[in-house]
Design an enzyme around this catalytic site. Structure first.
Site, PDB file in Angstrom:
ATOM      1  N   GLU A   1      12.966 -13.873  16.222  1.00 53.31           N
ATOM      2  CA  GLU A   1      11.923 -13.116  15.504  1.00 53.31           C
ATOM      3  C   GLU A   1      11.645 -11.793  16.208  1.00 53.31           C
ATOM      4  O   GLU A   1      11.470 -10.751  15.565  1.00 53.31           O
ATOM      5  CB  GLU A   1      10.634 -13.939  15.424  1.00 53.31           C
ATOM      6  CG  GLU A   1      10.738 -15.113  14.472  1.00 53.31           C
ATOM      7  CD  GLU A   1       9.534 -16.031  14.511  1.00 53.31           C
ATOM      8  OE1 GLU A   1       9.295 -16.726  13.517  1.00 53.31           O
ATOM      9  OE2 GLU A   1       8.833 -16.083  15.529  1.00 53.31           O
TER      10      GLU A   1
ATOM     11  N   GLY B   1       6.731 -22.008  15.510  1.00 54.70           N
ATOM     12  CA  GLY B   1       7.881 -22.617  14.833  1.00 54.70           C
ATOM     13  C   GLY B   1       9.148 -22.557  15.674  1.00 54.70           C
ATOM     14  O   GLY B   1      10.220 -22.963  15.213  1.00 54.70           O
TER      15      GLY B   1
ATOM     16  N   LYS C   1      -6.092 -16.852  11.279  1.00 51.90           N
ATOM     17  CA  LYS C   1      -5.179 -16.460  12.352  1.00 51.90           C
ATOM     18  C   LYS C   1      -5.702 -15.230  13.115  1.00 51.90           C
ATOM     19  O   LYS C   1      -5.171 -14.881  14.159  1.00 51.90           O
ATOM     20  CB  LYS C   1      -3.790 -16.150  11.784  1.00 51.90           C
ATOM     21  CG  LYS C   1      -3.137 -17.293  10.995  1.00 51.90           C
ATOM     22  CD  LYS C   1      -2.451 -18.268  11.889  1.00 51.90           C
ATOM     23  CE  LYS C   1      -1.736 -19.393  11.193  1.00 51.90           C
ATOM     24  NZ  LYS C   1      -0.420 -19.108  10.710  1.00 51.90           N
TER      25      LYS C   1
ATOM     26  N   ASP D   1       6.977 -11.476   8.435  1.00 49.48           N
ATOM     27  CA  ASP D   1       6.946 -12.712   9.222  1.00 49.48           C
ATOM     28  C   ASP D   1       5.507 -13.189   9.371  1.00 49.48           C
ATOM     29  O   ASP D   1       4.559 -12.400   9.229  1.00 49.48           O
ATOM     30  CB  ASP D   1       7.568 -12.440  10.612  1.00 49.48           C
ATOM     31  CG  ASP D   1       8.062 -13.709  11.295  1.00 49.48           C
ATOM     32  OD1 ASP D   1       7.759 -14.818  10.814  1.00 49.48           O
ATOM     33  OD2 ASP D   1       8.753 -13.580  12.328  1.00 49.48           O
ATOM     34  N   GLY D   2       5.346 -14.463   9.671  1.00 50.73           N
ATOM     35  CA  GLY D   2       4.020 -15.034   9.922  1.00 50.73           C
ATOM     36  C   GLY D   2       3.628 -14.841  11.377  1.00 50.73           C
ATOM     37  O   GLY D   2       4.328 -14.175  12.149  1.00 50.73           O
TER      38      GLY D   2
ATOM     39  N   THR E   1       4.546 -19.816   6.175  1.00 49.41           N
ATOM     40  CA  THR E   1       4.101 -18.629   5.421  1.00 49.41           C
ATOM     41  C   THR E   1       5.309 -17.761   5.075  1.00 49.41           C
ATOM     42  O   THR E   1       5.436 -17.283   3.932  1.00 49.41           O
ATOM     43  CB  THR E   1       3.071 -17.821   6.236  1.00 49.41           C
ATOM     44  OG1 THR E   1       2.149 -18.723   6.850  1.00 49.41           O
ATOM     45  CG2 THR E   1       2.308 -16.846   5.351  1.00 49.41           C
TER      46      THR E   1
HETATM   47  O1  LIG Z   1       6.186 -17.618  14.939  1.00 43.00           O
HETATM   48  C1  LIG Z   1       6.483 -18.378  14.047  1.00 43.00           C
HETATM   49  C2  LIG Z   1       7.689 -19.230  14.097  1.00 43.00           C
HETATM   50  O2  LIG Z   1       8.347 -19.130  15.338  1.00 43.00           O
HETATM   51  C3  LIG Z   1       5.640 -18.463  12.821  1.00 43.00           C
HETATM   52  O3  LIG Z   1       5.559 -17.217  12.254  1.00 43.00           O
HETATM   53  C4  LIG Z   1       4.274 -18.940  13.191  1.00 43.00           C
HETATM   54  O4  LIG Z   1       4.421 -20.171  13.886  1.00 43.00           O
HETATM   55  C5  LIG Z   1       3.384 -19.124  11.964  1.00 43.00           C
HETATM   56  O5  LIG Z   1       3.862 -20.188  11.197  1.00 43.00           O
HETATM   57  P1  LIG Z   1       3.121 -20.673   9.886  1.00 43.00           P
HETATM   58  O6  LIG Z   1       3.293 -19.601   8.880  1.00 43.00           O
HETATM   59  O7  LIG Z   1       3.830 -21.964   9.507  1.00 43.00           O
HETATM   60  O8  LIG Z   1       1.671 -20.905  10.252  1.00 43.00           O
END
Ligand SMILES: O=C(CO)[C@H](O)[C@H](O)COP(=O)(O)O
Length: 230
Positions: free
Chosen positions: A104, A98, A122, A82-83, A30
């Site tokens: 982060e 991730g 989410k 951030d996601g 994302t």
């Molecule tokens: O915390 C993270 C990476 O460390 C990401 O923000 C989380 O895993 C969400 O990822 P995605 O947008 O691919 O669902």
């Protein structure tokens, strides 16, 4: 979540970006959508500077011509986008799917605001269904794992702590050279108590509970975007 929904939440977050801003750039699929949209705006003349939360994001942002700095040259940022893996009540987040949770969290904590971008799936009533990533130092892994199990048991939490594997079958290594234990507690009714207890274990570098960091979440549903606040 479809790429389209990721892009729509990223687009909505982009509306909060103003010329001259110092931005934290998140990690994940994302966050990648946000970085791509930001890259297009930069190519069209927008003047911003970014601090990436991972080598992966640094590579993507750099390839798009986004000017990058570090927290050493820019210790305070205006906004991080951030996601998240889960968004609970009060915008308590689970992050680190991730593997970038440490950087982060450092970048989010250095930012005046953090906007989370995600799809509606989410958003949860209680965090913990997504295994909680806990970043640990490789030295003393067995001892650290035992201590995590014990503090978890004291809080009524139990579940496997899986050492995350890389594609080659060896333990996954974070950008900081640490391991990740993914804790399947299923439900974490008191995230603050768990966060405080994890912080007392010497081998734990960080964990994926983000408490009091997100200032808003832009959540994409099938046909509408909702903004959540703590
Ligand atoms: O915390 C993270 C990476 O460390 C990401 O923000 C989380 O895993 C969400 O990822 P995605 O947008 O691919 O669902």
């Amino acid at each position: 979540m479809s790429v389209e929904m990721k892009r729509r939440s990223a687009e909505a977050a982009l509306a909060h970006v103003e010329p001259g801003m110092k931005l934290g750039l998140g990690t994940g699929s994302t966050a990648d959508e946000f970085v791509k949209l930001l890259g297009a705006r930069v190519a069209a003349g927008l003047d911003v500077v970014g601090v990436p939360t991972s080598e992966r994001t640094a590579a993507l942002a750099g390839s798009l011509g986004i000017r990058l700095e570090t927290l050493d040259t820019l210790p305070e940022l205006d906004l991080t986008i951030d996601g998240a893996d889960e968004i609970g009540p009060g915008l308590v987040l689970v992050k680190g799917g991730g593997g970038a949770l440490l950087r982060e969290k450092i970048v989010a904590a250095a930012s005046a605001r953090m906007i989370v971008i995600a799809d509606k799936s989410k958003v949860v009533e209680t965090v913990g269904a997504f295994p909680l990533p806990i970043e640990v130092v490789p030295f003393g892994l067995g001892s650290t794992r035992l201590k995590i199990e014990r503090i978890a048991a004291d809080l009524g939490l139990a579940g496997p702590l899986a050492l995350r594997q890389g594609r080659d079958g060896a333990p996954y290594l974070t950008d900081g050279g640490h391991y990740i234990l993914d804790a399947s507690f299923r439900r974490i009714p008191d995230p603050k108590a768990l966060a405080e207890a994890l912080a007392t274990i010497p081998g734990v570098v960080e964990h994926g509970l983000f408490i009091g960091l997100a200032t808003a979440a832009v959540v994409a549903g099938l046909d509408q975007i909702e903004t959540l606040h703590p």
